[in-house]
Every structure is written in C-alpha cells, then in structure tokens.
Scaffold this motif. Structure first.
Motif, PDB file in Angstrom:
ATOM      1  N   UNK A   1      -7.417  13.308  -1.352  1.00 45.50           N
ATOM      2  CA  UNK A   1      -8.303  13.526  -2.731  1.00 45.50           C
ATOM      3  C   UNK A   1      -8.424  14.959  -3.053  1.00 45.50           C
ATOM      4  N   UNK A   2      -8.873  15.702  -2.108  1.00 46.62           N
ATOM      5  CA  UNK A   2      -9.233  17.153  -2.461  1.00 46.62           C
ATOM      6  C   UNK A   2      -8.062  17.684  -2.782  1.00 46.62           C
ATOM      7  N   UNK A   3      -6.830  17.623  -2.160  1.00 49.52           N
ATOM      8  CA  UNK A   3      -5.506  18.394  -2.425  1.00 49.52           C
ATOM      9  C   UNK A   3      -4.685  17.889  -3.640  1.00 49.52           C
ATOM     10  N   UNK A   4      -5.286  16.450  -4.166  1.00 52.75           N
ATOM     11  CA  UNK A   4      -4.820  16.097  -5.238  1.00 52.75           C
ATOM     12  C   UNK A   4      -3.247  16.166  -5.353  1.00 52.75           C
ATOM     13  N   UNK A   5      -2.718  15.796  -4.416  1.00 51.84           N
ATOM     14  CA  UNK A   5      -1.191  15.466  -4.365  1.00 51.84           C
ATOM     15  C   UNK A   5      -0.406  16.712  -3.737  1.00 51.84           C
ATOM     16  N   UNK A   6      -1.089  17.801  -3.636  1.00 56.09           N
ATOM     17  CA  UNK A   6      -0.084  18.907  -3.249  1.00 56.09           C
ATOM     18  C   UNK A   6      -0.059  19.045  -1.774  1.00 56.09           C
ATOM     19  N   UNK A   7      -0.495  18.282  -1.097  1.00 59.93           N
ATOM     20  CA  UNK A   7      -0.306  18.240   0.506  1.00 59.93           C
ATOM     21  C   UNK A   7       0.476  16.924   1.181  1.00 59.93           C
ATOM     22  N   UNK A   8       1.099  17.117   2.357  1.00 59.85           N
ATOM     23  CA  UNK A   8       1.627  16.062   3.056  1.00 59.85           C
ATOM     24  C   UNK A   8       0.718  15.869   4.347  1.00 59.85           C
ATOM     25  N   UNK A   9       0.795  14.604   4.624  1.00 56.78           N
ATOM     26  CA  UNK A   9       0.167  14.261   5.767  1.00 56.78           C
ATOM     27  C   UNK A   9       1.447  13.750   6.794  1.00 56.78           C
TER      28      UNK A   9
ATOM     29  N   UNK B   1      -4.996  12.120  15.513  1.00 61.20           N
ATOM     30  CA  UNK B   1      -4.241  13.180  15.061  1.00 61.20           C
ATOM     31  C   UNK B   1      -3.756  13.293  13.487  1.00 61.20           C
ATOM     32  N   UNK B   2      -4.124  14.415  12.913  1.00 61.89           N
ATOM     33  CA  UNK B   2      -3.894  14.494  11.482  1.00 61.89           C
ATOM     34  C   UNK B   2      -2.821  15.958  11.444  1.00 61.89           C
ATOM     35  N   UNK B   3      -1.744  15.964  11.083  1.00 62.26           N
ATOM     36  CA  UNK B   3      -1.108  17.197  10.656  1.00 62.26           C
ATOM     37  C   UNK B   3      -0.945  17.276   9.253  1.00 62.26           C
ATOM     38  N   UNK B   4      -1.387  18.070   8.608  1.00 63.35           N
ATOM     39  CA  UNK B   4      -1.460  18.310   7.205  1.00 63.35           C
ATOM     40  C   UNK B   4      -0.896  19.787   6.547  1.00 63.35           C
ATOM     41  N   UNK B   5      -0.108  19.597   5.772  1.00 64.17           N
ATOM     42  CA  UNK B   5       0.702  20.627   5.243  1.00 64.17           C
ATOM     43  C   UNK B   5       0.488  20.876   3.780  1.00 64.17           C
TER      44      UNK B   5
ATOM     45  N   UNK C   1       8.524  21.694  15.930  1.00 60.53           N
ATOM     46  CA  UNK C   1       8.615  20.268  15.505  1.00 60.53           C
ATOM     47  C   UNK C   1       8.892  20.037  14.092  1.00 60.53           C
ATOM     48  N   UNK C   2       8.229  20.664  13.321  1.00 60.87           N
ATOM     49  CA  UNK C   2       8.563  20.313  12.063  1.00 60.87           C
ATOM     50  C   UNK C   2       9.749  20.925  11.438  1.00 60.87           C
ATOM     51  N   UNK C   3      10.538  21.920  12.067  1.00 56.31           N
ATOM     52  CA  UNK C   3      11.892  22.313  11.842  1.00 56.31           C
ATOM     53  C   UNK C   3      12.955  21.428  12.201  1.00 56.31           C
ATOM     54  N   UNK C   4      12.499  20.838  13.267  1.00 59.55           N
ATOM     55  CA  UNK C   4      13.312  19.784  14.097  1.00 59.55           C
ATOM     56  C   UNK C   4      13.481  18.544  13.135  1.00 59.55           C
ATOM     57  N   UNK C   5      12.465  18.323  12.429  1.00 64.93           N
ATOM     58  CA  UNK C   5      12.107  17.050  11.472  1.00 64.93           C
ATOM     59  C   UNK C   5      12.624  17.356  10.053  1.00 64.93           C
ATOM     60  N   UNK C   6      13.291  18.480   9.914  1.00 58.40           N
ATOM     61  CA  UNK C   6      13.745  19.001   8.641  1.00 58.40           C
ATOM     62  C   UNK C   6      13.049  19.755   7.549  1.00 58.40           C
ATOM     63  N   UNK C   7      11.779  19.904   7.920  1.00 58.56           N
ATOM     64  CA  UNK C   7      10.849  20.533   7.106  1.00 58.56           C
ATOM     65  C   UNK C   7      11.558  21.917   7.019  1.00 58.56           C
ATOM     66  N   UNK C   8      11.288  22.535   5.940  1.00 60.34           N
ATOM     67  CA  UNK C   8      11.747  23.928   5.639  1.00 60.34           C
ATOM     68  C   UNK C   8      10.720  25.049   6.411  1.00 60.34           C
ATOM     69  N   UNK C   9      11.303  26.088   6.476  1.00 64.45           N
ATOM     70  CA  UNK C   9      10.111  27.308   7.083  1.00 64.45           C
ATOM     71  C   UNK C   9       8.883  27.504   6.604  1.00 64.45           C
ATOM     72  N   UNK C  10       9.135  27.261   5.253  1.00 64.77           N
ATOM     73  CA  UNK C  10       7.838  27.695   4.542  1.00 64.77           C
ATOM     74  C   UNK C  10       6.718  26.315   4.754  1.00 64.77           C
ATOM     75  N   UNK C  11       7.032  25.596   4.667  1.00 63.38           N
ATOM     76  CA  UNK C  11       6.156  24.169   4.958  1.00 63.38           C
ATOM     77  C   UNK C  11       5.703  24.065   6.523  1.00 63.38           C
TER      78      UNK C  11
ATOM     79  N   UNK D   1       9.849  20.775  -2.757  1.00 61.07           N
ATOM     80  CA  UNK D   1       9.866  20.825  -1.393  1.00 61.07           C
ATOM     81  C   UNK D   1       9.145  19.336  -0.737  1.00 61.07           C
ATOM     82  N   UNK D   2       8.238  18.780  -1.477  1.00 60.98           N
ATOM     83  CA  UNK D   2       7.480  17.812  -1.221  1.00 60.98           C
ATOM     84  C   UNK D   2       8.067  16.424  -1.455  1.00 60.98           C
ATOM     85  N   UNK D   3       9.221  16.316  -2.254  1.00 63.39           N
ATOM     86  CA  UNK D   3       9.737  15.247  -2.851  1.00 63.39           C
ATOM     87  C   UNK D   3      10.561  14.809  -1.644  1.00 63.39           C
ATOM     88  N   UNK D   4      10.959  15.510  -0.873  1.00 67.98           N
ATOM     89  CA  UNK D   4      11.812  15.132   0.612  1.00 67.98           C
ATOM     90  C   UNK D   4      10.936  14.336   1.374  1.00 67.98           C
ATOM     91  N   UNK D   5       9.632  14.386   1.343  1.00 63.76           N
ATOM     92  CA  UNK D   5       8.759  13.877   2.447  1.00 63.76           C
ATOM     93  C   UNK D   5       7.963  12.845   1.736  1.00 63.76           C
TER      94      UNK D   5
END
Length: 390
Positions: free
Chosen positions: A277-285, A296-300, A336-346, A386-390
């Motif tokens: 709610x606070x991030x209004x769609x700009x973050x990904x869990x 556990x919550x990993x939030x980017x 871990x995120x790099x192995x999952x295919x997340x870009x380095x920035x995320x 970036x977020x569209x991929x996830x």
C-alpha cells in the motif's frame, strides 16, 4: 536488545531464549569434561546427551546421528566431502544450487573442477530438469540444496530432489539452518542423507551447530581430528555451555512451533499488505507466489539502495537486513536475486525483514511508519520496465 528498538532481522540471528540462557548458566558450573569417566565427567556427559536428544527430536533423528559442530558453516564443511555413500558407489562430484549460502558455494572439500551449479527458476525454486540433466552427465554426485533460502524464504521441493538424487545413486545434503524452528520437517520426511543446523537461528547461542546424519550414510571423514569425540566424527572437547543452550532452545521451540508459525505468518501478511500500500505498486515482494518461510519478506524497490534503507531503518530504531548477514558486514548485490534473473540494480535494492517468536503487532506498526518516512525521501525513477518481469 536495546530498549525501544525493534529487531526484524531474525534470519541473521535470533535473540537468546530465556531457556537457553538459563541452561548455559547452569552448564558453566559443571566442572567435568564429557569424556571423563568420573562423576564430574558423567555429569557433563549427561548435559551433552540431553542436548543431543533435544536437537535430534526437532528433526526426527536418533540422538546418535547428531554431530555437534562450531556452527552451521562447519556443519556444511563436514558434509561436503568426496567418498560419501549410501550404496556401494561413493560420490565423485558436488552439485549445488546457485542460491546456496556462501559456506556451501565454497564447495567444501571438493576440488573446484568437481563442483557444478544447478539453476533456479525466476521464482527462486530449483530447476529439477537441470538437476536431472546434470546427474545424468557424470558419476555419482553429492547434491546440496537448502531447505529454505535465507534471503527470500523460498522453500525448495526437497522430497522431489531426494527422489531424483537417490535414483541416480547420489547423496543429498540439506542445509536446513534457516528452516529450523520456522517450519516443521524431519530428516526422514525430507529424504535427506545429511542435514545442517545452527543454534543461533532458533534462540540458542552463536558458535554452535550440528550435522545430522542418515543411518544409511557411510564414508564421513572428520575435518577436525583429535580425541575421537562425537563418535569419532568431530575431534575436540565439546562446547558444553553452547551445546546446552542449543538443546534448551530446541526443547523450547518444538512444542510452540505450530502456534508460532500461524501467528508469525499473520504478522507477515499484515506487513506485506502495508508495504504494498505504501509503495503504491513500485515495489516487488520476492517469491510471494511460491511456498516460503512464514517469517520472511524480501522487498525490492528499484532506485532504492539497500544500504541507504538499512541505515534509515536503523536510525529509526529498527534492525533489518539487505539480505544475508554472513559476509563480514558487507552490503553487496544479492547473488540469490542475480541467480533468479533479477538485474543488478534491483538486486542491490532488496531489503529483508524477518520476524520471529519475539515479534509483535507494534513491531509491524513501527516498521511501516519508518517505511512511510523513508519512501518520502526516495528519488522517483521509472521502474515499470524492470518490474514487469516479476
């Protein structure tokens, strides 16, 4: 913990349980060496074996199959060795998932040219087809896959992995350090041949761990040789005070496990609803769509530097993490995120919030209040691509 601070980094380490603290204090007064045969030695041995029984009960093992170590890293090193076997043919190589803890990624006692990595999907789950292909291309393998990832909380399909590994004549090691006291499991239920555990993830002291063995396993050689302690599997006088704390923490955690899981998962659901709610769609869990640990919550959020957010939370009196806390204080992009295919920035933007039995609704409120203030200070960037991929 300091008064008025909120501790939300339970996957890094946990507060010491009162039961563990009391058991450690009592053990300090026990004079004997557990290997001595006199009355003082027998008293020390009694504490040691009670702790072994309590730790074994957490994973449905026989006490004699629990080897105490100096921690999870040593337990992993003890497990990762050539020549292990559950059948006539010993393992020749090591296969491990690309999201393992650093102590497993190092390859243990295997030469680098005999170590291979298993891919994971974009959901952070082991690619079983890739595992099958790797096992088909070479001799018997030791396969090491964590039960629950320490950063994302994602649970791996260990039972399926065990079937695949054993059909190929291999041996399965499971790093269950992050899962212990957060979900219910047993070594037989998993189908694992070796399971690594650590005390400080369940309310015990730091610097104590265990490797749990299947009765079928053979070929284990100690890393530390000495007086034949731990049935010859780990030399050196046992850390009786730490082990007593480990056993007491296990005995306290086991009967409360089901209730703790349900309550903590409720807190996490509330936390994640607030973050969205606070991030209004700009973050990904991360890994929200797959089974994961209830705490556990990993939030980017793209554009947010993890180190900036961790400092901001800390200044607000809240302890969170940028991911794994096992790299000597370094804040690095998540492998871990790099192995999952997340870009380095995320991957450089991920914040881990991990709860525990000590967590409360007021802790969640404090965390969300701090996040509101932090997001008000973030520079806005276009994150949609970036977020569209996830």
């Amino acid at each position: 913990m300091t008064v008025n601070r909120v501790y939300l980094d339970g996957n890094a380490t946990t507060p010491l349980r009162p039961e563990a603290k009391a058991a450690m204090a009592a053990a300090l007064d026990v004079v004997g060496n557990p290997s001595s045969v006199h009355a003082e030695g027998r008293a020390a041995r009694g504490l040691l074996e009670q702790a072994r029984t309590d730790v074994a009960a957490m994973v449905g093992a026989a006490p004699r199959d629990v080897v105490f170590t100096s921690g999870g890293t040593e337990a992993n090193m003890l497990a990762l060795m050539p020549e292990l076997r559950t059948s006539a043919e010993p393992v020749e190589r090591l296969l491990l998932s690309s999201i393992e803890h650093a102590s497993v990624l190092s390859g243990g006692r295997f030469p680098p040219d005999r170590v291979g990595q298993i891919r994971v999907t974009t959901d952070g789950v082991l690619d079983l087809d890739h595992l099958r292909a790797l096992l088909a291309d070479g001799g018997p393998a030791l396969v090491s896959v964590m039960l629950a990832n320490n950063e994302t909380g994602a649970l791996q399909p260990i039972r399926e992995v065990a079937e695949i590994v054993h059909q190929a004549g291999g041996v399965l090691h499971v790093d269950a350090i992050q899962a212990l006291s957060k979900i219910q499991f047993g070594i037989k239920q998993l189908g694992a041949d070796l399971v690594s555990l650590s005390a400080h993830k369940i309310g015990g002291p730091k610097g104590v761990g265990a490797l749990v063995l299947s009765p079928k396993l053979a070929g284990l050689e100690p890393v530390l040789r000495g007086g034949g302690q731990e049935l010859g599997r780990r030399g050196g006088t046992e850390n009786l005070v730490g082990i007593a704390g480990f056993g007491a923490a296990a005995a306290a955690a086991l009967p409360a496990l089901a209730d703790d899981m349900a309550r903590i998962e409720g807190l996490r659901t509330r936390l994640e609803a607030g973050l969205r709610h606070i991030s209004a769609g700009e973050g990904v869990i991360v890994c929200a769509g797959v089974p994961r640990l209830p705490n556990t919550t990993l939030f980017a959020v793209l554009g947010l530097r993890a180190e900036t957010a961790v400092i901001g939370f800390d200044l607000a009196g809240i302890a969170v993490s940028s991911g794994s806390a096992c790299s000597s204080g370094k804040v690095l992009p998540s492998h871990v995120l790099e192995a999952m295919g997340f870009g380095p920035e995320l991957a450089r933007s991920a914040i881990r919030i991990s709860l525990g039995w000590w967590s409360s609704e007021s802790d969640i409120d404090r965390c969300l209040e701090a996040w509101i203030k932090l997001t008000g200070n973030l520079a806005k960037r276009d994150r949609e691509t970036v977020l569209e991929r996830f």
